[in-house]
Design a protein around this motif. Structure first.
Motif, PDB file in Angstrom:
ATOM      1  N   LYS A  44     -16.056  11.426  88.827  1.00 18.89           N
ATOM      2  CA  LYS A  44     -16.849  10.242  88.287  1.00 18.89           C
ATOM      3  C   LYS A  44     -17.802   9.567  89.600  1.00 18.89           C
ATOM      4  O   LYS A  44     -17.137   9.531  90.235  1.00 18.89           O
ATOM      5  CB  LYS A  44     -16.007   9.284  87.496  1.00 18.89           C
ATOM      6  N   GLN A  45     -18.561   8.873  88.926  1.00 22.08           N
ATOM      7  CA  GLN A  45     -19.464   8.370  90.222  1.00 22.08           C
ATOM      8  C   GLN A  45     -18.667   7.095  90.826  1.00 22.08           C
ATOM      9  O   GLN A  45     -18.584   6.961  91.824  1.00 22.08           O
ATOM     10  CB  GLN A  45     -20.698   7.688  89.423  1.00 22.08           C
ATOM     11  N   ASN A  46     -17.872   6.488  90.102  1.00 23.23           N
ATOM     12  CA  ASN A  46     -17.060   5.321  90.497  1.00 23.23           C
ATOM     13  C   ASN A  46     -16.178   5.755  91.778  1.00 23.23           C
ATOM     14  O   ASN A  46     -15.646   5.109  92.598  1.00 23.23           O
ATOM     15  CB  ASN A  46     -16.564   4.594  89.414  1.00 23.23           C
ATOM     16  N   ILE A  47     -15.467   7.254  91.280  1.00 19.64           N
ATOM     17  CA  ILE A  47     -14.580   7.695  92.066  1.00 19.64           C
ATOM     18  C   ILE A  47     -15.243   8.204  93.734  1.00 19.64           C
ATOM     19  O   ILE A  47     -14.920   7.903  94.674  1.00 19.64           O
ATOM     20  CB  ILE A  47     -13.987   8.847  91.528  1.00 19.64           C
ATOM     21  N   LEU A  48     -16.445   8.724  93.388  1.00 28.65           N
ATOM     22  CA  LEU A  48     -17.159   9.036  94.672  1.00 28.65           C
ATOM     23  C   LEU A  48     -17.615   8.068  95.247  1.00 28.65           C
ATOM     24  O   LEU A  48     -17.513   7.751  96.654  1.00 28.65           O
ATOM     25  CB  LEU A  48     -18.123  10.145  94.184  1.00 28.65           C
ATOM     26  N   ASN A  49     -17.939   6.897  94.648  1.00 24.42           N
ATOM     27  CA  ASN A  49     -18.247   5.554  95.523  1.00 24.42           C
ATOM     28  C   ASN A  49     -17.149   5.028  96.487  1.00 24.42           C
ATOM     29  O   ASN A  49     -17.531   4.577  97.323  1.00 24.42           O
ATOM     30  CB  ASN A  49     -18.525   4.462  94.427  1.00 24.42           C
ATOM     31  N   ARG A  50     -15.915   5.086  95.865  1.00 29.53           N
ATOM     32  CA  ARG A  50     -14.875   4.783  96.869  1.00 29.53           C
ATOM     33  C   ARG A  50     -14.472   5.878  97.906  1.00 29.53           C
ATOM     34  O   ARG A  50     -14.444   5.284  98.965  1.00 29.53           O
ATOM     35  CB  ARG A  50     -13.409   4.828  95.674  1.00 29.53           C
ATOM     36  N   LEU A  51     -14.932   7.027  97.702  1.00 30.54           N
ATOM     37  CA  LEU A  51     -14.835   7.924  98.620  1.00 30.54           C
ATOM     38  C   LEU A  51     -15.725   7.521  99.476  1.00 30.54           C
ATOM     39  O   LEU A  51     -15.602   7.747 100.877  1.00 30.54           O
ATOM     40  CB  LEU A  51     -14.849   9.503  98.310  1.00 30.54           C
ATOM     41  N   GLU A  52     -16.915   7.151  99.404  1.00 33.00           N
ATOM     42  CA  GLU A  52     -18.047   7.078 100.111  1.00 33.00           C
ATOM     43  C   GLU A  52     -17.713   5.673 101.014  1.00 33.00           C
ATOM     44  O   GLU A  52     -17.931   5.863 102.364  1.00 33.00           O
ATOM     45  CB  GLU A  52     -19.308   6.596  99.463  1.00 33.00           C
ATOM     46  N   ILE A 104      -6.824   8.850 106.611  1.00 32.33           N
ATOM     47  CA  ILE A 104      -7.290   8.825 104.969  1.00 32.33           C
ATOM     48  C   ILE A 104      -6.331   8.169 104.180  1.00 32.33           C
ATOM     49  O   ILE A 104      -6.748   7.520 103.154  1.00 32.33           O
ATOM     50  CB  ILE A 104      -7.315  10.463 104.668  1.00 32.33           C
ATOM     51  N   VAL A 105      -5.054   8.306 104.321  1.00 33.89           N
ATOM     52  CA  VAL A 105      -4.082   7.476 103.388  1.00 33.89           C
ATOM     53  C   VAL A 105      -4.489   6.064 103.726  1.00 33.89           C
ATOM     54  O   VAL A 105      -4.621   5.100 102.475  1.00 33.89           O
ATOM     55  CB  VAL A 105      -2.508   7.770 103.771  1.00 33.89           C
ATOM     56  N   SER A 106      -4.407   5.491 104.815  1.00 35.24           N
ATOM     57  CA  SER A 106      -4.589   4.132 104.912  1.00 35.24           C
ATOM     58  C   SER A 106      -5.869   3.587 104.552  1.00 35.24           C
ATOM     59  O   SER A 106      -6.130   2.545 103.787  1.00 35.24           O
ATOM     60  CB  SER A 106      -4.731   4.036 106.550  1.00 35.24           C
ATOM     61  N   LEU A 107      -7.243   4.376 104.714  1.00 34.43           N
ATOM     62  CA  LEU A 107      -8.264   3.983 104.149  1.00 34.43           C
ATOM     63  C   LEU A 107      -8.368   3.915 102.794  1.00 34.43           C
ATOM     64  O   LEU A 107      -9.082   3.392 102.009  1.00 34.43           O
ATOM     65  CB  LEU A 107      -9.584   4.816 105.142  1.00 34.43           C
ATOM     66  N   GLY A 108      -7.678   5.230 102.255  1.00 37.48           N
ATOM     67  CA  GLY A 108      -7.857   5.213 100.721  1.00 37.48           C
ATOM     68  C   GLY A 108      -7.166   4.040  99.986  1.00 37.48           C
ATOM     69  O   GLY A 108      -7.637   3.594  99.137  1.00 37.48           O
ATOM     70  N   LEU A 109      -5.950   3.768 100.678  1.00 32.48           N
ATOM     71  CA  LEU A 109      -5.184   2.340  99.911  1.00 32.48           C
ATOM     72  C   LEU A 109      -6.040   1.212 100.257  1.00 32.48           C
ATOM     73  O   LEU A 109      -6.441   0.504  99.215  1.00 32.48           O
ATOM     74  CB  LEU A 109      -3.990   2.312 100.787  1.00 32.48           C
ATOM     75  N   LYS A 110      -7.014   1.179 101.323  1.00 31.50           N
ATOM     76  CA  LYS A 110      -7.717   0.062 101.537  1.00 31.50           C
ATOM     77  C   LYS A 110      -9.032  -0.056 100.586  1.00 31.50           C
ATOM     78  O   LYS A 110      -9.507  -1.195 100.114  1.00 31.50           O
ATOM     79  CB  LYS A 110      -8.310   0.270 103.041  1.00 31.50           C
ATOM     80  N   ARG A 111      -9.255   1.045 100.177  1.00 28.57           N
ATOM     81  CA  ARG A 111     -10.563   1.119  99.173  1.00 28.57           C
ATOM     82  C   ARG A 111     -10.053   1.322  97.782  1.00 28.57           C
ATOM     83  O   ARG A 111     -10.936   1.568  96.949  1.00 28.57           O
ATOM     84  CB  ARG A 111     -11.500   2.184  99.476  1.00 28.57           C
ATOM     85  N   GLY A 112      -8.814   1.099  97.446  1.00 28.63           N
ATOM     86  CA  GLY A 112      -8.450   0.980  96.009  1.00 28.63           C
ATOM     87  C   GLY A 112      -7.847   2.059  95.517  1.00 28.63           C
ATOM     88  O   GLY A 112      -7.677   2.073  94.098  1.00 28.63           O
ATOM     89  N   PHE A 113      -7.862   3.276  96.165  1.00 26.57           N
ATOM     90  CA  PHE A 113      -7.361   4.358  95.438  1.00 26.57           C
ATOM     91  C   PHE A 113      -5.638   4.263  95.330  1.00 26.57           C
ATOM     92  O   PHE A 113      -5.054   3.525  96.111  1.00 26.57           O
ATOM     93  CB  PHE A 113      -7.321   5.760  96.410  1.00 26.57           C
ATOM     94  N   ASN A 114      -5.169   4.343  94.047  1.00 25.59           N
ATOM     95  CA  ASN A 114      -3.870   4.083  93.804  1.00 25.59           C
ATOM     96  C   ASN A 114      -2.987   5.329  93.412  1.00 25.59           C
ATOM     97  O   ASN A 114      -1.718   5.176  92.878  1.00 25.59           O
ATOM     98  CB  ASN A 114      -3.661   2.973  92.750  1.00 25.59           C
ATOM     99  N   ALA A 115      -3.357   6.723  93.613  1.00 27.00           N
ATOM    100  CA  ALA A 115      -2.467   7.664  93.265  1.00 27.00           C
ATOM    101  C   ALA A 115      -2.882   8.730  94.415  1.00 27.00           C
ATOM    102  O   ALA A 115      -3.914   9.552  94.631  1.00 27.00           O
ATOM    103  CB  ALA A 115      -2.892   8.389  91.957  1.00 27.00           C
ATOM    104  N   ILE A 116      -1.860   8.592  95.437  1.00 28.50           N
ATOM    105  CA  ILE A 116      -2.090   9.294  96.410  1.00 28.50           C
ATOM    106  C   ILE A 116      -1.167  10.519  96.828  1.00 28.50           C
ATOM    107  O   ILE A 116       0.075  10.075  96.746  1.00 28.50           O
ATOM    108  CB  ILE A 116      -2.116   8.266  97.656  1.00 28.50           C
ATOM    109  N   GLY A 117      -1.642  11.754  96.982  1.00 27.10           N
ATOM    110  CA  GLY A 117      -0.785  12.692  97.422  1.00 27.10           C
ATOM    111  C   GLY A 117      -0.873  13.308  98.762  1.00 27.10           C
ATOM    112  O   GLY A 117      -2.196  13.420  99.061  1.00 27.10           O
ATOM    113  N   ILE A 118       0.180  13.495  99.441  1.00 23.82           N
ATOM    114  CA  ILE A 118       0.192  13.925 100.835  1.00 23.82           C
ATOM    115  C   ILE A 118       0.657  15.365 101.065  1.00 23.82           C
ATOM    116  O   ILE A 118       1.793  15.558 100.601  1.00 23.82           O
ATOM    117  CB  ILE A 118       0.858  13.004 101.700  1.00 23.82           C
TER     118      ILE A 118
END
Ligand SMILES: [Zn+2]
Length: 138
Positions: A44-52, A104-118
């Motif tokens: 979805k566009q909102n997911i890619l926007n977060r990744l951007e 990536i984990v740190s920046l992902g959390l910072k930008r609101g990703f809430n399901a993180i697999g490592i």
């Protein structure tokens, strides 16, 4: 429910892209299962926007190793219910070591990703609307 279906249809018809991510270049943003029945779904566009936003903060190219997946994808075959990739709400990013993984984990959390697999080789960045943060290891 109807809204979820509509946004999934949108993810199929108009593959999301941003300044740094384009399914024509980042081929793995779309399902790569190779099945003749594949719907080539992306995210979805909102997911890619977060990744951007993660990409801009990281200030370096990021390699997408998986985005949308249809139910024919080998990693989805054993699932009873669709998970993040089938729902077009997650992207896996390649990492080559502990520093990139932490970044990536740190920046992902910072930008609101809430399901993180490592994992050893990638970080799964997912966004599950209205859910509490969850993190797992592969
Ligand atoms: Zn597929």
């Amino acid at each position: 429910m109807f809204k979820t279906i509509m946004t999934n249809v949108e993810a199929l018809k108009m593959p999301a892209k941003t300044a740094h991510f384009n399914p024509n270049i980042d081929k793995k943003l779309l399902c790569t299962c190779g099945s003749p029945n594949c719907d080539k779904r992306g995210v979805k566009q909102n997911i890619l926007n977060r990744l951007e936003e993660v990409r801009v903060l990281a200030d370096r190219p990021l390699t997408v190793t998986s985005g949308g997946r249809c139910n024919n994808h080998e990693d989805e075959l054993d699932r009873v219910t669709p998970a993040d990739h089938q729902k077009c709400i997650a992207i896996d990013i390649a990492v080559s070591g502990g520093k990139e993984r932490a970044e990536i984990v740190s920046l992902g959390l910072k930008r609101g990703f809430n399901a993180i697999g490592i994992s050893k080789t990638f970080v799964h960045l997912g966004y599950r609307q209205g859910e509490r943060p969850v993190m797992w290891v592969y």
